[in-house]
Design a protein around this motif. Structure first.
Motif, short mmCIF file in Angstrom:
data_model
loop_
_atom_site.label_atom_id
_atom_site.label_comp_id
_atom_site.label_asym_id
_atom_site.label_seq_id
_atom_site.Cartn_x
_atom_site.Cartn_y
_atom_site.Cartn_z
N LEU A 216 1.22 -26.99 -45.10
CA LEU A 216 0.40 -25.79 -45.01
C LEU A 216 -0.10 -25.34 -46.38
O LEU A 216 -1.21 -24.82 -46.51
N LYS A 217 0.72 -25.54 -47.41
CA LYS A 217 0.36 -25.06 -48.75
C LYS A 217 -0.52 -26.04 -49.53
O LYS A 217 -1.34 -25.63 -50.34
N LYS A 218 -0.35 -27.34 -49.29
CA LYS A 218 -1.01 -28.34 -50.13
C LYS A 218 -2.18 -29.05 -49.46
O LYS A 218 -2.86 -29.86 -50.10
N THR A 219 -2.40 -28.82 -48.17
CA THR A 219 -3.51 -29.48 -47.48
C THR A 219 -4.27 -28.46 -46.64
O THR A 219 -3.84 -27.32 -46.48
N SER A 220 -5.38 -28.90 -46.09
CA SER A 220 -6.17 -28.04 -45.20
C SER A 220 -5.89 -28.33 -43.73
O SER A 220 -6.59 -27.84 -42.85
N ILE A 221 -4.86 -29.14 -43.47
CA ILE A 221 -4.53 -29.51 -42.09
C ILE A 221 -3.63 -28.44 -41.47
O ILE A 221 -2.57 -28.12 -42.03
N PRO A 222 -3.99 -27.89 -40.32
CA PRO A 222 -3.17 -26.85 -39.69
C PRO A 222 -1.99 -27.45 -38.93
O PRO A 222 -2.00 -28.63 -38.56
N LEU A 223 -0.97 -26.62 -38.68
CA LEU A 223 0.18 -27.04 -37.89
C LEU A 223 0.13 -26.50 -36.47
O LEU A 223 0.80 -27.01 -35.58
N LYS A 224 -0.64 -25.44 -36.27
CA LYS A 224 -0.75 -24.86 -34.93
C LYS A 224 -1.69 -25.71 -34.09
O LYS A 224 -2.85 -25.91 -34.45
N PRO A 225 -1.22 -26.24 -32.95
CA PRO A 225 -2.09 -27.10 -32.14
C PRO A 225 -3.22 -26.29 -31.49
O PRO A 225 -3.00 -25.18 -31.01
N SER A 226 -4.42 -26.84 -31.52
CA SER A 226 -5.57 -26.21 -30.88
C SER A 226 -6.15 -27.18 -29.86
O SER A 226 -6.05 -28.40 -30.01
N PHE A 227 -6.72 -26.64 -28.82
CA PHE A 227 -7.23 -27.46 -27.72
C PHE A 227 -8.69 -27.08 -27.45
O PHE A 227 -9.13 -25.98 -27.82
N PRO A 228 -9.52 -27.95 -26.86
CA PRO A 228 -9.17 -29.22 -26.22
C PRO A 228 -8.75 -30.29 -27.23
O PRO A 228 -8.92 -30.12 -28.43
N PHE A 229 -8.22 -31.40 -26.70
CA PHE A 229 -7.76 -32.48 -27.55
C PHE A 229 -8.92 -33.10 -28.33
O PHE A 229 -10.04 -33.17 -27.85
N ASN A 230 -8.60 -33.53 -29.55
CA ASN A 230 -9.56 -34.24 -30.39
C ASN A 230 -9.98 -35.54 -29.69
O ASN A 230 -9.15 -36.19 -29.05
N PRO A 231 -11.25 -35.95 -29.80
CA PRO A 231 -11.68 -37.21 -29.17
C PRO A 231 -10.84 -38.42 -29.60
O PRO A 231 -10.72 -39.39 -28.84
N GLU A 232 -10.27 -38.37 -30.80
CA GLU A 232 -9.46 -39.51 -31.28
C GLU A 232 -8.06 -39.54 -30.66
O GLU A 232 -7.30 -40.47 -30.93
N ILE A 233 -7.72 -38.54 -29.85
CA ILE A 233 -6.38 -38.51 -29.28
C ILE A 233 -6.17 -39.71 -28.35
O ILE A 233 -5.06 -40.22 -28.22
N LYS A 234 -7.26 -40.18 -27.73
CA LYS A 234 -7.14 -41.34 -26.85
C LYS A 234 -6.75 -42.57 -27.65
O LYS A 234 -5.85 -43.33 -27.25
N ARG A 235 -7.41 -42.79 -28.80
CA ARG A 235 -7.04 -43.94 -29.65
C ARG A 235 -5.63 -43.77 -30.18
O ARG A 235 -4.87 -44.73 -30.27
N PHE A 236 -5.26 -42.55 -30.52
CA PHE A 236 -3.91 -42.26 -30.99
C PHE A 236 -2.88 -42.64 -29.93
O PHE A 236 -1.89 -43.32 -30.23
N VAL A 237 -3.12 -42.24 -28.69
CA VAL A 237 -2.18 -42.54 -27.60
C VAL A 237 -2.09 -44.04 -27.36
O VAL A 237 -1.00 -44.58 -27.14
#
Length: 444
Positions: A216-237
């Motif tokens: 949270l302090k060193k990157t711009s990536i959040p930890l709180k999940p937001s929806f809908p799922f990212n399009p890349e979630i299919k490739r991730f799965v």
């Protein structure tokens, strides 16, 4: 986007990754070293730690593949200069994987005794295995949480903060192990094997907390999940499913190795515990360079810099062979003192010294296999990794193990079979990589 693959830059990624990578085997090795020297039933306790560590490692490797999948996708988007498109993916992945971990705890906790009976544990070893597991497994969600965040950092080409987190976890585990296992006279009674389990859980919670803080302090990536799922979630799965099957195959190997060692007797499973944890330590040391391969290959693949990718692979082959030889030499120099760190039991030491040389000889082969594992994970080629592991486990390892067991080789048979398993993992990856990317590099 230009990518630096100099020796200095590779080491800038690899050395912190190496240090962070050894945190998990250090947790297990610390437990083994401390427990192996307690006053009460040390050999049985050491055997229990070995059996449970094998099972816990299986769970972590099955679900901990999120690190490789997240790292692969993030690094490819970094290479393509499109990071904004997948910023919400890591939080979604963490949500999925930690939710699954809770179901695994609920599913395995009531049947812990039956699980470790499958490993041929019985009597006191079985009792200790159940006690140790029912505490140690409580740290499982925190471990997966930390691993997933490590994947995000790696994708961002950052191995420094995972290293800091891992150092905190390993140091706290060592201190807590000594305090809780042996106790403090007049203040805290010795908890023996329970103390080792509690120490690991507390260390895992600390690592999870620091992981969240640094992300949270060193990157711009959040930890709180937001929806809908990212399009890349299919490739991730899909990556996770392929890695899941691959990891099941990997753990079939570890299951058979552990079960056969247990079958031979308490001194054999105790010696196997020491040897396999040292093997894990070597694997995680090499994982630093495998991680550099993972991180850089994903970025280069995303940038379509195929010539540089070939150069990177050649450099990593050279570094890997050198590291493997150095590991073997260091292990040879400290051959006998290493064994005495973990146990004073002469029967266990005798068995360990008879087979430890095989672990050392296989190190150069291990480095090549692990480095190309890392490269293929960075490329997102999880299907091929899956097929190679299925082949090396079911066509190579298991037939060789059965044959050598029937011939009476015992632990020698187990570690010889593991050596052939490693070779069968590495060679196909090197051949496939060059077959795919040599033509692309020539046209690049």
């Amino acid at each position: 986007m230009s990518t630096n693959i100099s020796f200095k830059h590779i080491n800038k990624l690899a050395i912190p990754a190496l240090i962070s990578g050894v945190s998990e085997p250090i947790l297990s090795l610390t437990d083994a070293a401390i427990v192996g020297n307690i006053q009460l039933n040390a050999t049985e306790s050491l055997a229990a730690v070995g059996i449970v560590t094998t099972f816990i490692s299986m769970l972590i490797w099955v679900l901990g593949q999120t690190r490789s999948a997240i790292s692969s996708i993030v690094s490819q988007y970094v290479g393509a200069n499109k990071l904004d498109k997948i910023k919400n993916l890591p939080a979604q992945a963490i949500f999925i994987i930690t939710s699954l971990s809770l179901f695994i705890i609920l599913g395995t906790y009531p049947i812990a005794k039956q699980i470790f009976e499958l490993y041929n544990a019985s009597d006191l070893i079985l009792d200790y295995s159940v006690v140790y597991y029912k505490i140690r497994v409580l740290g499982f969600p925190f471990t997966l949480f930390t691993i997933a965040i490590f994947g995000a950092f790696r994708g961002l080409q950052n191995t420094f903060h995972p290293m800091i987190i891992a150092i905190i976890g390993a140091a706290s585990n060592i201190v807590l192990d000594i305090i809780l296992v042996y106790g403090i006279e007049g203040y805290l009674p010795a908890m023996n094997i329970k103390g080792a389990a509690y120490a690991s859980v507390i260390a895992q919670i600390l690592m999870a907390g620091f992981s969240a803080y640094f992300l949270l302090k060193k990157t711009s990536i959040p930890l709180k999940p937001s929806f809908p799922f990212n399009p890349e979630i299919k490739r991730f799965v899909l990556m996770i499913l392929n890695l899941f099957v691959r990891t099941i195959a990997l753990n079939v190997t570890l299951y058979f190795a552990s079960a056969y060692a247990t079958k031979y007797g308490a001194e054999y499973i105790a010696a196997y515990t020491i040897a396999i944890n040292l093997w894990f330590l070597g694997a995680f040391i090499v994982d630093g360079y495998a991680s550099a391969g993972n991180i850089l290959s994903g970025k280069l693949f995303g940038a379509k810099a195929y010539k540089t990718l070939i150069v990177l692979s050649n450099k990593l082959i050279k570094y890997g062979v050198i590291i493997g030889i150095v590991l073997g030499i260091v292990g040879g120099i400290f051959y006998y003192p290493i064994g005495r760190i973990f146990t004073k039991d002469p029967e266990v030491l005798k068995v360990f010294y008879n087979i430890f040389w095989i672990v050392l000889v296989m190190q150069p082969f291990c480095t090549l296999a692990f480095i190309f594992d890392g490269i293929f994970k960075g490329l997102g080629k999880m299907k091929y990794l899956r097929n190679v592991l299925l082949f090396s486990t079911f066509i190579i390892f298991i037939p060789i193990l059965f044959w050598l067991d029937n011939s009476g080789y015992k632990l020698h048979g187990i570690f010889i079979a593991i050596t052939f398993w490693i070779i069968a993992r590495g060679i196909p990856l090197i051949i496939k990589f060059r077959k795919i990317f040599m033509p692309l590099a020539q046209n690049n």
